[in-house]
Scaffold this motif. Structure first.
Motif, PDB file in Angstrom:
ATOM      1  N   VAL A 128       0.887  -1.713   0.247  1.00 58.34           N
ATOM      2  CA  VAL A 128       0.061   0.066  -0.096  1.00 58.34           C
ATOM      3  C   VAL A 128       0.719   1.026   0.037  1.00 58.34           C
ATOM      4  CG1 VAL A 128      -1.357   1.363   1.605  1.00 58.34           C
ATOM      5  CG2 VAL A 128      -1.696  -1.122   0.795  1.00 58.34           C
ATOM      6  N   PRO A 129       1.351   1.765   0.539  1.00 65.79           N
ATOM      7  CA  PRO A 129       2.608   2.251   1.125  1.00 65.79           C
ATOM      8  C   PRO A 129       3.621   3.052  -0.898  1.00 65.79           C
ATOM      9  CG  PRO A 129       2.766   1.569   2.557  1.00 65.79           C
ATOM     10  CD  PRO A 129       2.214   0.839   1.617  1.00 65.79           C
ATOM     11  N   SER A 130       3.459   1.795  -1.397  1.00 61.66           N
ATOM     12  CA  SER A 130       3.973   2.301  -2.657  1.00 61.66           C
ATOM     13  C   SER A 130       3.093   2.944  -3.649  1.00 61.66           C
ATOM     14  CB  SER A 130       4.735   0.499  -3.073  1.00 61.66           C
ATOM     15  OG  SER A 130       6.589   0.611  -2.516  1.00 61.66           O
ATOM     16  N   LEU A 131       2.450   2.121  -3.870  1.00 63.00           N
ATOM     17  CA  LEU A 131       1.711   2.526  -4.415  1.00 63.00           C
ATOM     18  C   LEU A 131       0.534   3.788  -3.893  1.00 63.00           C
ATOM     19  CD1 LEU A 131      -1.313  -0.842  -4.436  1.00 63.00           C
ATOM     20  CD2 LEU A 131       0.364   0.803  -5.816  1.00 63.00           C
ATOM     21  N   LEU A 132       0.669   4.464  -2.925  1.00 59.61           N
ATOM     22  CA  LEU A 132       0.050   5.727  -2.641  1.00 59.61           C
ATOM     23  C   LEU A 132       1.195   6.710  -2.886  1.00 59.61           C
ATOM     24  CD1 LEU A 132      -0.974   5.495   1.253  1.00 59.61           C
ATOM     25  CD2 LEU A 132      -2.149   5.513  -1.043  1.00 59.61           C
ATOM     26  N   ALA A 133       2.623   6.013  -2.621  1.00 60.32           N
ATOM     27  CA  ALA A 133       3.671   7.258  -3.390  1.00 60.32           C
ATOM     28  C   ALA A 133       3.764   7.565  -4.692  1.00 60.32           C
ATOM     29  CB  ALA A 133       5.156   6.213  -2.941  1.00 60.32           C
ATOM     30  N   TRP A 134       3.395   5.674  -5.981  1.00 58.59           N
ATOM     31  CA  TRP A 134       2.939   6.243  -6.778  1.00 58.59           C
ATOM     32  C   TRP A 134       2.197   7.661  -7.490  1.00 58.59           C
ATOM     33  CZ3 TRP A 134      -1.061   3.929  -9.828  1.00 58.59           C
ATOM     34  CH2 TRP A 134      -0.512   3.555 -11.512  1.00 58.59           C
ATOM     35  N   ILE A 135       0.778   6.875  -6.499  1.00 56.50           N
ATOM     36  CA  ILE A 135      -0.262   8.104  -6.800  1.00 56.50           C
ATOM     37  C   ILE A 135       0.423   9.911  -6.555  1.00 56.50           C
ATOM     38  CG2 ILE A 135      -2.673   8.555  -5.922  1.00 56.50           C
ATOM     39  CD1 ILE A 135      -2.857   5.635  -6.239  1.00 56.50           C
ATOM     40  N   ALA A 136       0.864   9.720  -5.271  1.00 56.36           N
ATOM     41  CA  ALA A 136       1.412  11.453  -5.369  1.00 56.36           C
ATOM     42  C   ALA A 136       2.514  11.877  -6.386  1.00 56.36           C
ATOM     43  CB  ALA A 136       2.241  10.819  -4.420  1.00 56.36           C
ATOM     44  N   LEU A 137       3.376  10.793  -6.829  1.00 60.60           N
ATOM     45  CA  LEU A 137       3.778  11.920  -8.123  1.00 60.60           C
ATOM     46  C   LEU A 137       2.979  11.452  -9.211  1.00 60.60           C
ATOM     47  CD1 LEU A 137       7.085   9.648  -7.672  1.00 60.60           C
ATOM     48  CD2 LEU A 137       6.913  11.689  -6.873  1.00 60.60           C
ATOM     49  N   LEU A 138       2.003  11.244  -9.411  1.00 59.16           N
ATOM     50  CA  LEU A 138       1.250  11.581 -10.502  1.00 59.16           C
ATOM     51  C   LEU A 138       0.628  12.976 -10.605  1.00 59.16           C
ATOM     52  CD1 LEU A 138      -1.450   8.230 -11.280  1.00 59.16           C
ATOM     53  CD2 LEU A 138       1.333   8.921 -12.743  1.00 59.16           C
ATOM     54  N   PHE A 139       0.672  12.652  -9.166  1.00 55.50           N
ATOM     55  CA  PHE A 139      -0.229  15.166  -9.084  1.00 55.50           C
ATOM     56  C   PHE A 139       0.755  15.993  -9.718  1.00 55.50           C
ATOM     57  CE2 PHE A 139      -3.752  11.735  -6.639  1.00 55.50           C
ATOM     58  CZ  PHE A 139      -4.745  12.444  -7.638  1.00 55.50           C
ATOM     59  N   CYS A 140       1.783  15.914  -9.936  1.00 52.18           N
ATOM     60  CA  CYS A 140       3.077  16.878 -10.048  1.00 52.18           C
ATOM     61  C   CYS A 140       2.613  17.632 -10.617  1.00 52.18           C
ATOM     62  CB  CYS A 140       3.785  15.640 -11.033  1.00 52.18           C
ATOM     63  SG  CYS A 140       3.534  15.444 -13.378  1.00 52.18           S
TER      64      CYS A 140
END
Length: 252
Positions: free
Chosen positions: A173-185
């Motif tokens: 789950v933490p890796s998925l949240l980090a990936w989603i956060a980078l999508l909102f650059c």
């Protein structure tokens, strides 16, 4: 006087023997009567001896000492607090001093990228989006690292966290949240909020839902997460307070 008492005893004994010989049926009752009298006399003597011992000082000292120790043990058992899983202030934070030196140095050193970005912007009184994005990207990396650490902790056979769906699923789950956060650059505010949520969820997993980090690591994780979260909040406050300026100007 002593000789007189001895003669009287022999005379009574001889009379008793004559009576038992004349009344054989009653001999058993007489014998039982004498045994009962003898036992009663011994009980009286024993009771007197106990009273004498109770009056003596060593006997009372032993009783009092035993009584005090039993009460003290009861008070100690009642007063001892039971260790709770989330009692960080009482137990885990006290174990920070027992942390391995490399873990302390590397953990506190890992806070430099978090703290340096809002510190530079606060000193210059300018919001730099490049520094804010660098901070968010670093937070996404650390968030993925926490998930990988949980995955690796579940792999050994002797680990208290077994490699089941709960442990391995929550470590992804933490890796998925980090990936989603980078999508909102394009929107750094949403990215920072996503990283803050991911850090909180990862800490909640490690402290409450999943077993079994040692106390020093639980305390260290809490300190690192709190500092990282406040640094991201500081960046959001600076964005809404100071004017924005890019480090590298766009040239056409």
């Amino acid at each position: 006087m002593f000789a007189f008492l001895v003669r009287r005893c022999f005379q009574i004994t001889s009379k008793v023997q004559k009576l038992t010989s004349q009344f054989p049926n009653e001999s058993r009752n007489i014998t039982n009567y004498h045994l009962l009298a003898h036992c009663t006399q011994r009980r009286i003597v024993t009771h007197r001896n106990i009273k004498y011992l109770q009056r003596s000082a060593p006997f009372w000292i032993q009783i009092n000492c035993f009584h005090v120790s039993s009460q003290a043990s009861k008070i100690k058992k009642v007063g001892e607090p039971e260790k709770r899983e989330l009692d960080l202030i009482r137990y885990d934070f006290k174990e920070l001093k027992n942390s391995p030196k490399p873990a302390l140095y590397l953990g506190y050193g890992g806070l430099i990228p978090f703290v340096s970005a809002p510190l530079v912007m606060a000193i210059t009184e300018t919001y730099f989006p490049e520094l804010a994005f660098a901070q968010i990207a670093y937070g996404a990396t650390i968030l993925s690292f926490f998930g990988g650490a949980r995955w690796g902790f579940s792999i050994p056979e002797s680990s208290p966290a077994k490699p089941d769906w709960l442990n391995l699923g929550n470590s992804v789950v933490p890796s998925l949240l980090a990936w989603i956060a980078l999508l909102f650059c394009d929107n750094l505010t949403e990215s920072a909020i996503m990283i803050i949520m991911g850090l909180g969820i990862a800490l909640h997993y490690d402290l409450a839902l999943l077993p079994g980090y040692p106390s020093w690591l639980r305390g260290l994780r809490t300190v690192l997460t709190v500092v990282a979260t406040f640094s991201l909040v500081a960046t959001l406050v600076i964005k809404n307070t100071y004017p924005e300026k890019k480090l590298v100007s766009d040239k056409k």
